[in-house]
Structures are given as structure tokens and as C-alpha cells.
Write a protein that holds these residues in place. Structure first.
Motif, PDB file in Angstrom:
ATOM      1  N   ASP A 150       0.875  -1.174   0.000  1.00  0.00           N
ATOM      2  CA  ASP A 150       0.000   0.000   0.000  1.00  0.00           C
ATOM      3  C   ASP A 150       0.909   1.220   0.000  1.00  0.00           C
ATOM      4  O   ASP A 150       1.482   1.587   1.026  1.00  0.00           O
ATOM      5  N   VAL A 151       1.063   1.839  -1.176  1.00  0.00           N
ATOM      6  CA  VAL A 151       2.094   2.849  -1.400  1.00  0.00           C
ATOM      7  C   VAL A 151       1.532   4.244  -1.168  1.00  0.00           C
ATOM      8  O   VAL A 151       0.461   4.595  -1.690  1.00  0.00           O
ATOM      9  N   HIS A 152       2.274   5.025  -0.378  1.00  0.00           N
ATOM     10  CA  HIS A 152       1.948   6.431  -0.159  1.00  0.00           C
ATOM     11  C   HIS A 152       3.188   7.270  -0.434  1.00  0.00           C
ATOM     12  O   HIS A 152       4.245   6.744  -0.784  1.00  0.00           O
ATOM     13  N   LYS A 153       3.026   8.570  -0.275  1.00  0.00           N
ATOM     14  CA  LYS A 153       4.128   9.472  -0.608  1.00  0.00           C
ATOM     15  C   LYS A 153       5.364   9.218   0.241  1.00  0.00           C
ATOM     16  O   LYS A 153       6.493   9.211  -0.263  1.00  0.00           O
ATOM     17  N   ASP A 154       5.168   8.984   1.547  1.00  0.00           N
ATOM     18  CA  ASP A 154       6.302   8.868   2.462  1.00  0.00           C
ATOM     19  C   ASP A 154       6.460   7.484   3.076  1.00  0.00           C
ATOM     20  O   ASP A 154       7.391   7.267   3.859  1.00  0.00           O
ATOM     21  N   SER A 155       5.554   6.555   2.782  1.00  0.00           N
ATOM     22  CA  SER A 155       5.635   5.237   3.417  1.00  0.00           C
ATOM     23  C   SER A 155       4.999   4.179   2.538  1.00  0.00           C
ATOM     24  O   SER A 155       4.190   4.480   1.652  1.00  0.00           O
ATOM     25  N   ILE A 156       5.378   2.928   2.801  1.00  0.00           N
ATOM     26  CA  ILE A 156       4.824   1.765   2.114  1.00  0.00           C
ATOM     27  C   ILE A 156       4.452   0.734   3.175  1.00  0.00           C
ATOM     28  O   ILE A 156       5.308   0.291   3.945  1.00  0.00           O
ATOM     29  N   THR A 157       3.181   0.375   3.252  1.00  0.00           N
ATOM     30  CA  THR A 157       2.732  -0.664   4.167  1.00  0.00           C
ATOM     31  C   THR A 157       2.817  -2.004   3.448  1.00  0.00           C
ATOM     32  O   THR A 157       2.289  -2.158   2.344  1.00  0.00           O
ATOM     33  N   VAL A 158       3.472  -2.979   4.074  1.00  0.00           N
ATOM     34  CA  VAL A 158       3.795  -4.248   3.417  1.00  0.00           C
ATOM     35  C   VAL A 158       3.091  -5.393   4.136  1.00  0.00           C
ATOM     36  O   VAL A 158       3.164  -5.526   5.360  1.00  0.00           O
ATOM     37  N   ALA A 159       2.416  -6.239   3.356  1.00  0.00           N
ATOM     38  CA  ALA A 159       1.836  -7.489   3.847  1.00  0.00           C
ATOM     39  C   ALA A 159       2.265  -8.599   2.897  1.00  0.00           C
ATOM     40  O   ALA A 159       2.465  -8.362   1.703  1.00  0.00           O
ATOM     41  N   TYR A 160       2.406  -9.820   3.422  1.00  0.00           N
ATOM     42  CA  TYR A 160       2.870 -10.919   2.563  1.00  0.00           C
ATOM     43  C   TYR A 160       2.239 -12.223   3.027  1.00  0.00           C
ATOM     44  O   TYR A 160       1.737 -12.362   4.148  1.00  0.00           O
ATOM     45  N   ALA A 161       2.280 -13.201   2.118  1.00  0.00           N
ATOM     46  CA  ALA A 161       1.824 -14.555   2.412  1.00  0.00           C
ATOM     47  C   ALA A 161       2.732 -15.522   1.678  1.00  0.00           C
ATOM     48  O   ALA A 161       3.069 -15.310   0.507  1.00  0.00           O
TER      49      ALA A 161
ATOM     50  N   CYS B 115      13.334  -5.716   0.420  1.00  0.00           N
ATOM     51  CA  CYS B 115      13.531  -6.812  -0.531  1.00  0.00           C
ATOM     52  C   CYS B 115      14.393  -7.922   0.057  1.00  0.00           C
ATOM     53  O   CYS B 115      14.115  -9.120  -0.142  1.00  0.00           O
ATOM     54  N   ARG B 116      15.436  -7.554   0.787  1.00  0.00           N
ATOM     55  CA  ARG B 116      16.288  -8.579   1.416  1.00  0.00           C
ATOM     56  C   ARG B 116      15.508  -9.387   2.439  1.00  0.00           C
ATOM     57  O   ARG B 116      15.654 -10.615   2.530  1.00  0.00           O
ATOM     58  N   HIS B 117      14.674  -8.705   3.205  1.00  0.00           N
ATOM     59  CA  HIS B 117      13.866  -9.389   4.220  1.00  0.00           C
ATOM     60  C   HIS B 117      12.907 -10.385   3.571  1.00  0.00           C
ATOM     61  O   HIS B 117      12.772 -11.531   4.010  1.00  0.00           O
ATOM     62  N   LEU B 118      12.239  -9.964   2.508  1.00  0.00           N
ATOM     63  CA  LEU B 118      11.277 -10.842   1.840  1.00  0.00           C
ATOM     64  C   LEU B 118      11.959 -11.966   1.069  1.00  0.00           C
ATOM     65  O   LEU B 118      11.448 -13.081   1.002  1.00  0.00           O
ATOM     66  N   LYS B 119      13.121 -11.672   0.523  1.00  0.00           N
ATOM     67  CA  LYS B 119      13.836 -12.701  -0.236  1.00  0.00           C
ATOM     68  C   LYS B 119      14.330 -13.815   0.669  1.00  0.00           C
ATOM     69  O   LYS B 119      14.528 -14.959   0.234  1.00  0.00           O
ATOM     70  N   SER B 120      14.515 -13.494   1.942  1.00  0.00           N
ATOM     71  CA  SER B 120      14.962 -14.524   2.882  1.00  0.00           C
ATOM     72  C   SER B 120      13.844 -15.488   3.262  1.00  0.00           C
ATOM     73  O   SER B 120      14.082 -16.521   3.889  1.00  0.00           O
TER      74      SER B 120
ATOM     75  N   LEU C 154       4.141  -7.190   7.481  1.00  0.00           N
ATOM     76  CA  LEU C 154       5.565  -6.945   7.669  1.00  0.00           C
ATOM     77  C   LEU C 154       5.822  -5.609   8.333  1.00  0.00           C
ATOM     78  O   LEU C 154       6.851  -5.414   8.984  1.00  0.00           O
ATOM     79  N   GLY C 155       4.893  -4.668   8.173  1.00  0.00           N
ATOM     80  CA  GLY C 155       5.056  -3.354   8.770  1.00  0.00           C
ATOM     81  C   GLY C 155       5.175  -2.285   7.704  1.00  0.00           C
ATOM     82  O   GLY C 155       4.859  -2.499   6.534  1.00  0.00           O
ATOM     83  N   LYS C 156       5.661  -1.127   8.123  1.00  0.00           N
ATOM     84  CA  LYS C 156       5.823  -0.010   7.206  1.00  0.00           C
ATOM     85  C   LYS C 156       7.277   0.146   6.811  1.00  0.00           C
ATOM     86  O   LYS C 156       8.185  -0.071   7.608  1.00  0.00           O
ATOM     87  N   SER C 157       7.471   0.531   5.555  1.00  0.00           N
ATOM     88  CA  SER C 157       8.800   0.771   5.031  1.00  0.00           C
ATOM     89  C   SER C 157       8.861   2.183   4.485  1.00  0.00           C
ATOM     90  O   SER C 157       7.842   2.769   4.107  1.00  0.00           O
ATOM     91  N   GLY C 158      10.055   2.720   4.433  1.00  0.00           N
ATOM     92  CA  GLY C 158      10.247   4.018   3.807  1.00  0.00           C
ATOM     93  C   GLY C 158      10.241   3.899   2.293  1.00  0.00           C
ATOM     94  O   GLY C 158      10.087   2.804   1.729  1.00  0.00           O
ATOM     95  N   VAL C 159      10.424   4.993   1.611  1.00  0.00           N
ATOM     96  CA  VAL C 159      10.365   4.994   0.144  1.00  0.00           C
ATOM     97  C   VAL C 159      11.732   5.240  -0.490  1.00  0.00           C
ATOM     98  O   VAL C 159      11.829   5.290  -1.713  1.00  0.00           O
TER      99      VAL C 159
END
Length: 380
Positions: free
Chosen positions: A12-23, A46-51, A32-37
Motif C-alpha cells: 500500500d504505497v503512499h508518498k512517504d511510506s509503504i505498508t507491506v503485507a505478505y503470504a 527486498c532482502r527481508h522478503l527474499k529470505s 511486515l510493517g511499514k517501510s520508507g520509500v
């Protein structure tokens, strides 16, 4: 712990943050939480999800943040989809909307295959589209500025007896107007200066656009479409810059549906009901085609302007454009004779015109040669 095969990731992409969910595969959706842009933040995500999985698939909604995130993820070797927001499945009665819920919903829909991808233009196509849109916006601002001045004059009882089309005689008349009150005169001059500024801006942008279009990969299609009646430089550039690539439409019906000029339908059982056009997709390209369709209310003929636009074009393009004019003019007369409303008739002609745009544009690209690119015909 052994990695799962595929991680489905909703952003869920916004100007200053990206909320990440995965399955992971068919597992539960996790946040997964919020990430910066920034690039560093995206690298860490990407490293976290690739693991967690051997393959990672991303999805986010098309929106004001553009396609930079998509290009960055694809460059890193990930699969990424930009989905159409209006086609995301929604549950009836769902009244709670948060970033977390949106990211989780995208994750589930991506895993189920229920999302519709939008076309992601190339960097060059997007840059040319930005220039074309800046030109269209300047022309729209000019129209509004002229309307404001007309309203100002009308409110003070100043009327033009001829046709107020902003031609040379109308502009001379406007330049001779004066008001006895200095404040009204100041307001009038500001309106005039706004129009002059917009005219200069339109001229600059049009000159830049005519210079830039010769280096655009769809330049042969721009020239080819101008062989048609009602499709001048403005329409050809506007439509093709919004389409991006005609090759992505395998059939003209797909282009008609993308433009939103196909009838809506609600059918059940033996009953079939059709309504007005869907008006989905790109409204600016649809507007340009409808404006071009009005020219087919007249009898078929090749005017001097069309002859100038066809100068130097391959004969198959000219013949195809003439076939289109004969068919569309006949279509307009036939529908009018049946008593159809004028607007409905024009929309029907615009729908068929979209099919000829698809055909002639693809034909022009296939007939393009080195001589055709290096010695371009004159643009009008």
C-alpha cells in the motif's frame, strides 16, 4: 527452516511510506510493517522478503506515485504488478479501510489471480506523454482564461456583435476595450495578460512537441493517423501518447473497451439489456476520438488539409484512410436516417474510428522504413 516457494507481497504505497503485507504460498497473510520509500528502505524490504521464499511477487495499486517503484523492483529481478484500483474485488458492506487492510487485500487478490494489471509505459513513452499532457493542460488553461474574460466583459455589458472565436478581428476588438474605472481596467488587463501568457506557453510547448515527436518510436504511427479525416496532429499525438503502444491490444475491440466507448450491459438468463457507454479507461483519449468523429457527419472528400497531411505517406496508408472515411461517413448517415440521437450516432462512429486507429497505427509502424524516419513528411 526451508524456504517456501513463492511470497505474495501486497504494497500500500503512499508518498512517504509503504505498508507491506505478505503470504508464503497458501499460508496466512502476515503484516511486515511499514517501510520508507528511499532506495535503502526498499533494499532492506527486498532482502527481508527474499529470505522468506525463493520467489517474490509484488503488487501495488496504480496511483499518483507513478511507476518508479515498479521499475526499481523489476530492475532488482522481482516480478511486480501495478493493478487497476477500480477492478480490485471488494466485499459488499466492507466499511473499514486502513493501510494494513489494503495491503492484506492486495496480497490475497494477487495470490488468487483476481487482479488486473495496468500497462506500464517505458521511460521514453512516459516522458513524451508528460510533454503531451503539459501541452493539453496549457490549452485547457487558455480556454478557461478566455472564458473568464468573456464572462467579465458580459457582466459589464460589453458584447461582441460578430463571432467571438478569438480570431484576428475578435482579438483586435478586445485590445481596443477600455473601462472608465481604473480598478476595472486593471482587472481587465490582468485577464488579457493571462491569455497572452497562456498563448505563449501553448506556442512553446507545441514547438517542443513537434521537435520531440520525430525522435519518438511511435512517430510513424503519428504520421499514419493524420492521413485520416478529423485526426490532425493534436489528436494523433494525444491519442498515441495515452495509448503508449498499440501492439498491446491484440484486437480493436480491446482498444474500444480501454477507451470506454463500448456499451454497458446487464444481462441475465434470456434477458439482455445494454445501456450507455462504460466511460472507463482514458477520458482524454476518448474525448479526442469523439471530437474527431464529428467530422464524419459531412460527405466523404479529401480536403486540401488532408492532402497536405498525406504528402509522402505510403499508398496503403492513404487507401486505408479513404476506406475508413467512406465507411464512417456512410455509418453516420445511416444511423441519422434511422432517427438516432446525434450524440449516440457520433459515439457509434467514434467506436468504429477507434478500430481504424488500431489498424492504421499498426500498419504505419509495420511500413516504417529508414527513409521514412530520416526524411519525415511535413507535420501540420
Amino acid at each position: 527452516m526451508e524456504k517456501g516457494s513463492t511470497a505474495y507481497v501486497g504494497l500500500d504505497v503512499h508518498k512517504d511510506s509503504i505498508t507491506v503485507a505478505y503470504a508464503i504460498d497458501a499460508g496466512d497473510v502476515q503484516l511486515l510493517g511499514k517501510s520508507g520509500v528511499t532506495t535503502t528502505d526498499i533494499d532492506h524490504m527486498c532482502r527481508h522478503l527474499k529470505s522468506k521464499a525463493r520467489a517474490v511477487r509484488f503488487v501495488y495499486e496504480a496511483g499518483p506515485c507513478g511507476y518508479d517503484l515498479h521499475r526499481e523492483l523489476v530492475q532488482k529481478g522481482f516480478e511486480c504488478m501495478v493493478c487497476a484500483p477500480s477492478l480490485i474485488p471488494r466485499k459488499p458492506g466492507e466499511r473499514v479501510k486502513t493501510d494494513r487492510r489494503d495491503a492484506a487485500k492486495l496480497t490475497r487478490a494477487l495470490r488468487a489471480g483476481d487482479l488486473t494489471a495496468v500497462h506500464v509505459p517505458t521511460v521514453d513513452d512516459e516522458a513524451f506523454r508528460d510533454l503531451a499532457r503539459a501541452w493539453a493542460t496549457a490549452k485547457e488553461d487558455l480556454r478557461h482564461a478566455r472564458q473568464r474574460l468573456k464572462s467579465f466583459l458580459l457582466s459589464h455589458g460589453v458584447r461582441y456583435t460578430g463571432r467571438a472565436d478569438w480570431g484576428p478581428s475578435h482579438r483586435r476588438w478586445v485590445s481596443q476595450i477600455s473601462f472608465p474605472n481604473r480598478w476595472q481596467q486593471l482587472a481587465f488587463e490582468e485577464h488579457r495578460h493571462t491569455i497572452e501568457d497562456r498563448l505563449a506557453q501553448c506556442s512553446r510547448l507545441e514547438m517542443s512537441l513537434r521537435e520531440a515527436v520525430t525522435g519518438w518510436r511511435s512517430y510513424p504511427a503519428v504520421l499514419g493517423l493524420q492521413a485520416m479525416r478529423g485526426v490532425q496532429f493534436t489528436t494523433a499525438v494525444g491519442v498515441l501518447s495515452e495509448l503508449g503502444d498499440l501492439e498491446r491490444f491484440e484486437h480493436p475491440r480491446q482498444l474500444m473497451a480501454w477507451l470506454g466507448i463500448t456499451p454497458s450491459e446487464y444481462s441475465s438468463g434470456s434477458k439482455r439489456a445494454q445501456g450507455g457507454i462504460t466511460k472507463t479507461g482514458n477520458s482524454y483519449a476518448r474525448k479526442l476520438l469523439v471530437e474527431a468523429a464529428w467530422s464524419y457527419r459531412h460527405h466523404a472528400r479529401v480536403s486540401r488539409d488532408i492532402q497536405v497531411r498525406q504528402d509522402g505517406l505510403p499508398k496503403p496508408l492513404i487507401d486505408r484512410a479513404w476506406d475508413a472515411q467512406l465507411r464512417l461517413c456512410r455509418r453516420y448517415r445511416k444511423l441519422s436516417a434511422r432517427g438516432k440521437n446525434m450524440n449516440i450516432t457520433v459515439i457509434a462512429v467514434a467506436r468504429e474510428l477507434a478500430g481504424f486507429v488500431w489498424d492504421i497505427g499498426r500498419l504505419a509502424m509495420s511500413l516504417a522504413s529508414d527513409r521514412y524516419r530520416t526524411t519525415p513528411p511535413r507535420l501540420n
